[in-house]
Write a protein that holds these residues in place. Sequence first.
Motif, PDB file in Angstrom:
ATOM      1  N   GLU A   1       0.832  -1.207   0.000  1.00 27.09           N
ATOM      2  CA  GLU A   1       0.000   0.000   0.000  1.00 27.09           C
ATOM      3  C   GLU A   1       0.866   1.255   0.000  1.00 27.09           C
TER       4      GLU A   1
ATOM      5  N   TRP B   1      -4.603  -1.225   3.609  1.00 26.56           N
ATOM      6  CA  TRP B   1      -4.410  -2.670   3.754  1.00 26.56           C
ATOM      7  C   TRP B   1      -5.725  -3.334   4.170  1.00 26.56           C
TER       8      TRP B   1
ATOM      9  N   ASN C   1      -7.907  -3.614   1.164  1.00 30.05           N
ATOM     10  CA  ASN C   1      -7.457  -4.612   0.185  1.00 30.05           C
ATOM     11  C   ASN C   1      -7.510  -6.047   0.699  1.00 30.05           C
ATOM     12  N   ASN C   2      -7.376  -6.231   2.005  1.00 27.47           N
ATOM     13  CA  ASN C   2      -7.242  -7.573   2.545  1.00 27.47           C
ATOM     14  C   ASN C   2      -8.376  -8.022   3.457  1.00 27.47           C
TER      15      ASN C   2
END
Length: 503
Positions: free
Chosen positions: A107, A139, A142-143
Amino acid sequence: MPKYLLAHDLGTSGNKATLFTTRGARIKSKTYRYSTRFAGQGRAEQNPEDWWKAVVTTTRELAAEVRKEDILAVSFSGQMMGCLCVDKNGLPLHDSMIWADTRSVAEERFLKEKIEPFRIYSITGQQANAGCSLEKLLWIKNNRPEVYRNTYKMLNAKDYIVLRMTGKFLTDYSDASETNAFDLNSFRWSEEIIDAAGIAPDLLPDVRPSTYVAGGLLRGAAEECGLSRKTLVVLGGGDGACATVGAGAVSEGTTYNCLGSSSWISTTSKKQILDAQMRTFNFAHLIPGYICPCGTMQAAGASYEWMKEQLCGYERETAGLQGKDIYSLIDTAIGKSPAGAKGLIYLPYLLGERSPRWNPRAKGAFVGLTMSHTHEDMVRSVVEGIGLNLRLILDVLRGHYRVERIFVLGGLAKSKEVCQILADIYGTELLPLDHPDEATSIGAAAAAGVAVGALESFAEVKRFTKPAAGFVPGGENSERYNRALEIFDHTYEALTGIFEELA
């Protein structure tokens, strides 16, 4: 009848609550420890419920010392650069990613690709890095998309406690300025950076000065904490900003060194210091309109504690059997090794590194070990490695302003051996404060005092603290450390490729 200010310092290893009179007298302190989960791959997480338990427990103990109606305000210093996502009801959606969490390397790269790195630096006062809150929130997006979808606000440690006490979703200028999403030129969230990051802007809390009164306590919070509902909750600031005030750096040009789990060297300025290589950074002061140019290393006290636990079994056993203080025994060991530890170099990068390296993949290392080296040499080299890394930071700041003396605070400042080594490495007089491990609490108490009118201004912080006897650099040792500094720097550079391979 005296009136009181209650300050909480939500640190990495626990919360320290301190009760002060409005005249600056320290009544009592209580500490509640909590743990950090290091799960590999740069992860460092804490349970926010542990923060609340720590605050409730220590508040109840201190409130019982006085008439609760005489506690005018409670305020906070808190660890910075965290990421805790909460829902609309203020319920945490995950364990908090604390400042030491550096998993968001991808990131960081993404943000640098979207905006030219020095542009980010000139807006926020610091370069994009995996330790900052914005990268951590990216993060999460995205995760852990389910967490991101349910997030109402992202908060730091002290902000979560303010929420629990008042129901308000807020942060202050100092914590906001360490997110990598705050414009230090306008003191507002940066639309340019938030838009480039692709983060929903309403996930960031409203920003207020550190002296902002968030309100009185909610009934349930007052009952849990043993406080009067008339006690006001003052927002407070990040630990770096609070330490700045607690060190007495409330006027331009005063320099100090905080020696906690992480360590930083900072000053007070009316403008940012922008280093061409972006080795240092800036964050907002508790005093509106002021800036704190700064360089922070990740593992100073953390390196010392690692050394104590992993290398000092003899001192630990002796302390237990003889009832001695382990830290004085470690000081004795340090004193048995000469300056330079017979050429042994320690790189203090157990948690990656911020200033001056900005390398989350950096690792700790002993370099130069021979059969002639002793336990005492290894212990001393750890302290010297911390000092040499801080010297690199200090030299950057010296390029912009004159440093005549440095006030020093934090747990390591209680060690005479550590202070003398640092004075020799810096080549500058060090002045420990009389309460070296309470500066952050003092800063929070000062914010509370100014907020409720018990202090006329932050200059009144002199009621709370004063410098103790100083440490003057020794000429021969300082020359030896000047030579060691170059080797220390070359050692890191030589191992950067190895760090990448290890990652």
